[in-house]
Design an enzyme around this catalytic site. Structure first.
Site, PDB file in Angstrom:
ATOM      1  N   ARG A   3     -70.570 -56.858  81.488  1.00  0.00           N
ATOM      2  CA  ARG A   3     -69.930 -58.163  81.638  1.00  0.00           C
ATOM      3  C   ARG A   3     -68.802 -58.169  82.673  1.00  0.00           C
ATOM      4  O   ARG A   3     -67.997 -59.088  82.712  1.00  0.00           O
ATOM      5  CB  ARG A   3     -69.400 -58.676  80.291  1.00  0.00           C
ATOM      6  CG  ARG A   3     -70.492 -58.943  79.246  1.00  0.00           C
ATOM      7  CD  ARG A   3     -71.458 -60.008  79.754  1.00  0.00           C
ATOM      8  NE  ARG A   3     -72.440 -60.410  78.747  1.00  0.00           N
ATOM      9  CZ  ARG A   3     -73.673 -59.910  78.646  1.00  0.00           C
ATOM     10  NH1 ARG A   3     -74.065 -58.959  79.485  1.00  0.00           N
ATOM     11  NH2 ARG A   3     -74.510 -60.361  77.749  1.00  0.00           N
ATOM     12  N   LEU A   4     -68.753 -57.158  83.525  1.00  0.00           N
ATOM     13  CA  LEU A   4     -67.770 -57.130  84.615  1.00  0.00           C
ATOM     14  C   LEU A   4     -68.401 -57.773  85.849  1.00  0.00           C
ATOM     15  O   LEU A   4     -68.610 -57.136  86.880  1.00  0.00           O
ATOM     16  CB  LEU A   4     -67.323 -55.694  84.896  1.00  0.00           C
ATOM     17  CG  LEU A   4     -66.572 -55.009  83.753  1.00  0.00           C
ATOM     18  CD1 LEU A   4     -66.204 -53.578  84.136  1.00  0.00           C
ATOM     19  CD2 LEU A   4     -65.306 -55.798  83.398  1.00  0.00           C
TER      20      LEU A   4
END
Length: 214
Positions: free
Chosen positions: A192-193
């Protein structure tokens, strides 16, 4: 085993997006991604969410189709008397969102929205299929109707009354152009970066580029 909504996850890992790799012009960067999306043969690649709001801030969103774009903005067509048309008359601002899941990409485009010229609307209307042109005339978009049969009957009556080569665009149907002030390119990344690169239009016509936290 039953899967809950919270259990639905996907790891994004296809590509990355760096400030050093993007084009300095937001429209050119859109073109890069657009051409890659076309080559990927994404179904309904030109489908985009259009978000609008009324004068008092009541939001509404729906899917519309991109029908053209250039340095001046992104164009779609609709009934000017529709709910979206009423909101745009009250509050001429909006946001477009493309989500191409096959490429793990999203684009958000925010700005002012204005009508295209009558000539532009005529040109597009005249290349639409006959059924679509008749439907645009027959449908009182967003209004309550008694049933589907009444709408079909109106289309059939128009077809019997109007020759296909003289079906003219109704005045309440035409194009809108969203003139972008901010465009954000989102590339899915692991854990989720995600990569988020935001372009902001400057007074001199250039674009300021920033990275946003995911």
């Amino acid at each position: 085993m039953q899967i809950t909504i919270a259990d639905i996850r996907r790891e994004y890992k296809l590509e990355s997006l760096s400030e050093t790799d993007v084009h300095p012009n937001a429209i050119e960067q859109f073109t890069r991604w657009w051409e890659e999306a076309l080559k990927s043969k994404i179904d309904e690649v030109n489908a985009m969410t259009l978000a609008t709001a009324s004068r008092d801030g009541l939001p509404s969103a729906r899917i519309v189709l991109l029908k053209g774009y250039d340095e001046t903005g992104f164009v779609f067509y609709t009934n000017y008397n529709s709910f979206k048309g009423q909101q745009l008359a009250e509050n001429p601002r909006g946001c477009l969102v493309f989500f191409w899941k096959e490429l793990e990409r999203q684009i958000r485009i925010t700005g002012l929205i204005g009508k295209t010229t009558p000539a532009e609307s005529d040109d597009y209307f005249n290349i639409r299929p006959e059924g679509s042109r008749l439907g645009a005339i027959a449908s009182p978009q967003s209004q309550i109707i008694p049933d589907r049969e009444s709408l079909q009957l109106k289309v059939d009556e128009l077809r019997n009354k109007i020759s296909s080569d003289v079906i003219k665009r109704p005045e309440n149907w035409g194009g809108y152009r969203l003139m972008p002030a901010i465009i954000e390119f989102w590339q899915g990344r692991p854990n989720r970066l995600h990569d988020r690169i935001q372009y902001t239009l400057q007074d001199d016509g250039s674009w300021k580029i920033d990275r946003l936290a995911p």
